[in-house]
Design an enzyme around this catalytic site. Sequence first.
Site, PDB file in Angstrom:
ATOM      1  CB  CYS A 200     -59.360  51.150 131.706  1.00 44.62           C
ATOM      2  SG  CYS A 200     -58.805  49.616 130.905  1.00 44.62           S
TER       3      CYS A 200
ATOM      4  CB  ALA B 295     -51.184  40.129 152.357  1.00 41.52           C
TER       5      ALA B 295
ATOM      6  CG  HIS C 119     -48.793  47.556 135.197  1.00 47.88           C
ATOM      7  ND1 HIS C 119     -49.550  46.469 134.773  1.00 47.88           N
ATOM      8  CD2 HIS C 119     -48.219  47.170 136.372  1.00 47.88           C
ATOM      9  CE1 HIS C 119     -49.448  45.491 135.648  1.00 47.88           C
ATOM     10  NE2 HIS C 119     -48.635  45.882 136.630  1.00 47.88           N
TER      11      HIS C 119
ATOM     12  CG  ASN D  80     -43.160  41.944 137.520  1.00 45.53           C
ATOM     13  OD1 ASN D  80     -41.970  41.797 137.306  1.00 45.53           O
ATOM     14  ND2 ASN D  80     -43.631  42.318 138.697  1.00 45.53           N
TER      15      ASN D  80
ATOM     16  N   GLY E  40     -45.497  37.444 137.439  1.00 46.01           N
ATOM     17  CA  GLY E  40     -45.796  38.194 138.646  1.00 46.01           C
ATOM     18  C   GLY E  40     -46.736  39.358 138.468  1.00 46.01           C
TER      19      GLY E  40
ATOM     20  CB  SER F 146     -51.557  41.421 140.422  1.00 43.86           C
ATOM     21  OG  SER F 146     -51.251  42.795 140.498  1.00 43.86           O
TER      22      SER F 146
END
Length: 333
Positions: free
Chosen positions: A43, A21, A166, A153, A159, A161
Amino acid sequence: MPELRKDPVVGRWTIIAPERADRPNALVRTLPDQDDSASCPFCPGHEAMTPPELLAHREASGARNGPGWTLRVVPNKFPALRTEERMARSGLGIYDAMAGVGAHEVIIETPEHGRQLPQQSPDQVEQLLRAAQERTLDLSRDLRLRSVLFFKNSGAAAGASLSHPHSQIVALPLVPIELEQELRGARARFEEKERCIFCDMVAQEARERSRVVLETDGFIALSPFAARGPFELLILPREHRSIFEQSSAAELRSLANALRLSLRKLDLALDKPSYNFYLHSLPLREPPSDWYHWHLEVRPVLALAAGFEWGTGFFINPTPPEEAAAFLRQTEA
């Protein structure tokens, strides 16, 4: 702490992971891409913003957990499952639960913040697949774990974030129901026909060619006959292979080429859509089988599941696979 809970009707497991969350975009209703490289934890120079690396490919001059790397694997900062958990099962009346044992890792594919997978070099994509193989082999040594999912993703709608390129690896103490259904269906077909259904699929699609997107020396990419969504792709080894982590260096190079070209075609044909891909292979430590065939599934995010899909488990695909394959074949990558 994370916990796995089992639906008593259909047998589907859900991970209850309160720590997730806190991650970016966990519950947001708008989906902006995170493009600020100055604050990006993936990075170069920001290695202290991630947990210590589990694996890194780096130049000779680079120090561990410092710059100079070409790929890093780190534990997910917001894990769905944890290796530190003690394996325990419990019954809560009619319900079954399990401690959140597992692993959740991030593969940082490149030090270049803006170079997404379709724009990466063949060597870089091969390096990603090699890292997934290395980590799967390492995780297989934990006898509590039964399966590993390598997935990506790409794009906020899929999805992701963070936009820095990655992928992820999640190791589970059980076999997820999607894979279990594939295994059950493939085994039943083999018991009836004494042939691998995936090998039959490769042979028929290569012969008919209407759903083939591209072929390399070792792999075929196609739009499945019953594709669940527009431009969904299936990438399979042309020869029978049941365990991804046993792939040779030559097979990983050929897969890297097929995956990179497939994603470039989607990028060019569909104006850089968000997408997910995931790899299905035999559960950990199982011997090679004659009836299952590992594969990658690529799903661009072009249509959303709604009430009908959730209520029935059916999918409505407005783009016939034959049309999708023909359009992608004509797209020069």
